[in-house]
Design an enzyme around this catalytic site. Structure first.
Site, PDB file in Angstrom:
ATOM      1  CB  ALA A  62      -0.892  -0.015   1.237  1.00  0.00           C
ATOM      2  N   GLY A 101       0.577  -5.153   0.697  1.00  0.00           N
ATOM      3  CA  GLY A 101      -0.580  -5.301  -0.197  1.00  0.00           C
ATOM      4  C   GLY A 101      -0.227  -5.975  -1.515  1.00  0.00           C
ATOM      5  CD  GLU A 118      -2.188  -7.838   2.727  1.00  0.00           C
ATOM      6  OE1 GLU A 118      -1.830  -6.692   2.341  1.00  0.00           O
ATOM      7  OE2 GLU A 118      -2.793  -8.021   3.790  1.00  0.00           O
ATOM      8  CD  GLU A 176       1.734  -5.031   5.509  1.00  0.00           C
ATOM      9  OE1 GLU A 176       2.540  -5.969   5.693  1.00  0.00           O
ATOM     10  OE2 GLU A 176       0.999  -4.973   4.521  1.00  0.00           O
TER      11      GLU A 176
HETATM   12  N1  COA Z   1       4.543   3.280  -0.706  1.00  0.00           N
HETATM   13  C1  COA Z   1       4.923   4.426  -1.285  1.00  0.00           C
HETATM   14  N2  COA Z   1       6.063   4.564  -1.965  1.00  0.00           N
HETATM   15  C2  COA Z   1       6.861   3.495  -2.062  1.00  0.00           C
HETATM   16  C3  COA Z   1       6.540   2.264  -1.488  1.00  0.00           C
HETATM   17  C4  COA Z   1       5.311   2.179  -0.780  1.00  0.00           C
HETATM   18  N3  COA Z   1       4.895   1.034  -0.224  1.00  0.00           N
HETATM   19  N4  COA Z   1       7.542   1.401  -1.721  1.00  0.00           N
HETATM   20  C5  COA Z   1       8.459   2.068  -2.437  1.00  0.00           C
HETATM   21  N5  COA Z   1       8.051   3.337  -2.632  1.00  0.00           N
HETATM   22  C6  COA Z   1       8.759   4.402  -3.364  1.00  0.00           C
HETATM   23  C7  COA Z   1       9.911   4.947  -2.547  1.00  0.00           C
HETATM   24  O1  COA Z   1       9.446   5.910  -1.607  1.00  0.00           O
HETATM   25  C8  COA Z   1      10.756   5.550  -3.617  1.00  0.00           C
HETATM   26  O2  COA Z   1      10.200   6.784  -4.023  1.00  0.00           O
HETATM   27  P1  COA Z   1      11.108   8.124  -4.113  1.00  0.00           P
HETATM   28  O3  COA Z   1      12.076   7.812  -5.229  1.00  0.00           O
HETATM   29  O4  COA Z   1      10.131   9.190  -4.452  1.00  0.00           O
HETATM   30  O5  COA Z   1      11.780   8.266  -2.793  1.00  0.00           O
HETATM   31  C9  COA Z   1      10.597   4.581  -4.780  1.00  0.00           C
HETATM   32  O6  COA Z   1       9.380   3.878  -4.512  1.00  0.00           O
HETATM   33  C10 COA Z   1      11.706   3.569  -4.899  1.00  0.00           C
HETATM   34  O7  COA Z   1      11.834   2.902  -3.655  1.00  0.00           O
HETATM   35  P2  COA Z   1      13.204   2.845  -2.826  1.00  0.00           P
HETATM   36  O8  COA Z   1      12.867   2.639  -1.390  1.00  0.00           O
HETATM   37  O9  COA Z   1      14.088   3.999  -3.154  1.00  0.00           O
HETATM   38  O10 COA Z   1      13.840   1.516  -3.455  1.00  0.00           O
HETATM   39  P3  COA Z   1      14.850   0.523  -2.736  1.00  0.00           P
HETATM   40  O11 COA Z   1      15.330  -0.406  -3.790  1.00  0.00           O
HETATM   41  O12 COA Z   1      15.867   1.262  -1.937  1.00  0.00           O
HETATM   42  O13 COA Z   1      13.961  -0.321  -1.681  1.00  0.00           O
HETATM   43  C11 COA Z   1      12.009  -1.540  -0.971  1.00  0.00           C
HETATM   44  C12 COA Z   1      12.917  -1.144  -2.141  1.00  0.00           C
HETATM   45  C13 COA Z   1      10.830  -2.306  -1.541  1.00  0.00           C
HETATM   46  C14 COA Z   1      12.802  -2.451   0.001  1.00  0.00           C
HETATM   47  C15 COA Z   1      11.535  -0.287  -0.219  1.00  0.00           C
HETATM   48  O14 COA Z   1      11.015   0.628  -1.174  1.00  0.00           O
HETATM   49  C16 COA Z   1      10.485  -0.545   0.812  1.00  0.00           C
HETATM   50  O15 COA Z   1      10.779  -1.029   1.889  1.00  0.00           O
HETATM   51  N6  COA Z   1       9.209  -0.177   0.512  1.00  0.00           N
HETATM   52  C17 COA Z   1       8.132  -0.277   1.453  1.00  0.00           C
HETATM   53  C18 COA Z   1       7.629  -1.706   1.549  1.00  0.00           C
HETATM   54  C19 COA Z   1       6.532  -1.811   2.583  1.00  0.00           C
HETATM   55  O16 COA Z   1       6.730  -1.574   3.761  1.00  0.00           O
HETATM   56  N7  COA Z   1       5.334  -2.182   2.129  1.00  0.00           N
HETATM   57  C20 COA Z   1       4.180  -2.345   2.971  1.00  0.00           C
HETATM   58  C21 COA Z   1       3.441  -1.065   3.058  1.00  0.00           C
HETATM   59  S1  COA Z   1       2.016  -1.178   4.121  1.00  0.00           S
END
Ligand code: COA
Length: 259
Positions: A65, A110, A113, A133
């Site tokens: 999400a 999500g 999911e 989460e």
């Molecule tokens: N919601 C909103 N934006 C997200 C996102 C999410 N769940 N996951 C990634 N993004 C965005 C990042 O903020 C970033 O945007 P920016 O360039 O404007 O800063 C872009 O996507 C790229 O992600 P980034 O974190 O820079 O890539 P990474 O390779 O360093 O890390 C992940 C990848 C997937 C490990 C990391 O993005 C992450 O942990 N995301 C959240 C996952 C999560 O907790 N999901 C459950 C949400 S309830």
């Protein structure tokens, strides 16, 4: 249809793509609206027999999400958001045609999911799956606590949900979270090949079988068997059943019409 969720049709297969690669295809309100419309369109289109769900780009299926959008939500807004999430996941889980998640990278929160709301999951070798989460002080709310538990059993679901850890595709395959891992370059071809194989079968029978399999997750064995009996009998009312049995006797491939 929508910029952030596209639907392409190839023969009898629809490919639903979450298309927000700059945000790793995170599920914001626009994406949820797009997924809802896509699910409506593909479930109602009689020419679509199998649905593939995937993410744009090579990095993510769906990274969860949209965290930025979630930050300002009140509890009641969050309730609306999760109700919509449940509804959409349910649409993919319940539509009477098979859904295949082609997990082409991160499938987190999500995204995981959404993948487990689909019937079958193929993953690319770079995919990572998890429900992180709890690292954010919340927990999976788009069906994860229920569908992960039904899919993997309580112990593995608890481990994934309580730790929030990401697992690699091979590990996901080992524990049954994905059906098969393939090289990334092969993922869509594999998904299409599987979809094509399924689409060559009697579509009404496949749809009814999905409905019966879904019932197994919800009711006891006797009730599930009763439902299976009803649906198998219903399959005997179809032209496809006549054609399938006749084609076997005539030693030729069947030509199913979905009637
Ligand atoms: N919601 C909103 N934006 C997200 C996102 C999410 N769940 N996951 C990634 N993004 C965005 C990042 O903020 C970033 O945007 P920016 O360039 O404007 O800063 C872009 O996507 C790229 O992600 P980034 O974190 O820079 O890539 P990474 O390779 O360093 O890390 C992940 C990848 C997937 C490990 C990391 O993005 C992450 O942990 N995301 C959240 C996952 C999560 O907790 N999901 C459950 C949400 S309830």
């Amino acid at each position: 249809m929508s910029d952030v969720v596209t639907v392409e049709k190839e023969n009898k297969i629809a490919i639903v793509t979450v298309n927000r690669p700059d945000a790793l295809n995170a599920l914001n309100s626009d994406v949820l609206d797009g997924l809802k419309r896509a699910a409506e369109v593909v479930s109602q289109d009689e020419n679509v027999l199998v649905v593939i769900v995937t993410g744009a780009g090579e990095k993510a299926f769906v990274a969860g999400a949209d965290i930025k959008e979630m930050i300002g939500k009140t509890p009641m807004q969050m309730r609306q958001f999760t109700m919509l999430g449940h509804h959409i996941m349910g649409m993919f889980a319940k539509m009477e045609k098979p859904t295949i998640a082609a997990v082409n990278g991160f499938a987190l929160g999500g995204g995981c999911e959404l993948a487990i709301a689909c019937d079958i999951r193929l993953a690319s070798d770079n995919a990572k799956l998890g429900v992180p989460e709890v690292s954010l002080g919340i927990f999976p709310g788009f069906g994860g606590t229920q569908r992960l538990t039904k899919l993997l059993g309580k112990g593995r679901a608890c481990e994934l949900v309580f730790t929030g850890k990401m697992i690699k595709a091979e590990e996901a395959e080992r524990i049954g979270l994905v059906n098969k891992v393939v090289p990334q370059a092969e993922l869509m071809n594999e998904a299409k090949a599987l979809a094509t194989e399924i689409s060559s079968k009697g579509p009404l029978a496949v749809g009814l079988a999905k409905s019966a399999i879904n019932r197994a997750l919800e009711v006891g064995l006797d009730d599930g068997l009763a439902y299976e009996r009803e649906l198998v009998s219903l399959a005997f009312s179809t032209e496809d059943k006549e054609e399938g049995l006749k084609a076997f006797m005539e030693k030729r491939p069947p030509e199913f019409k979905g009637k």
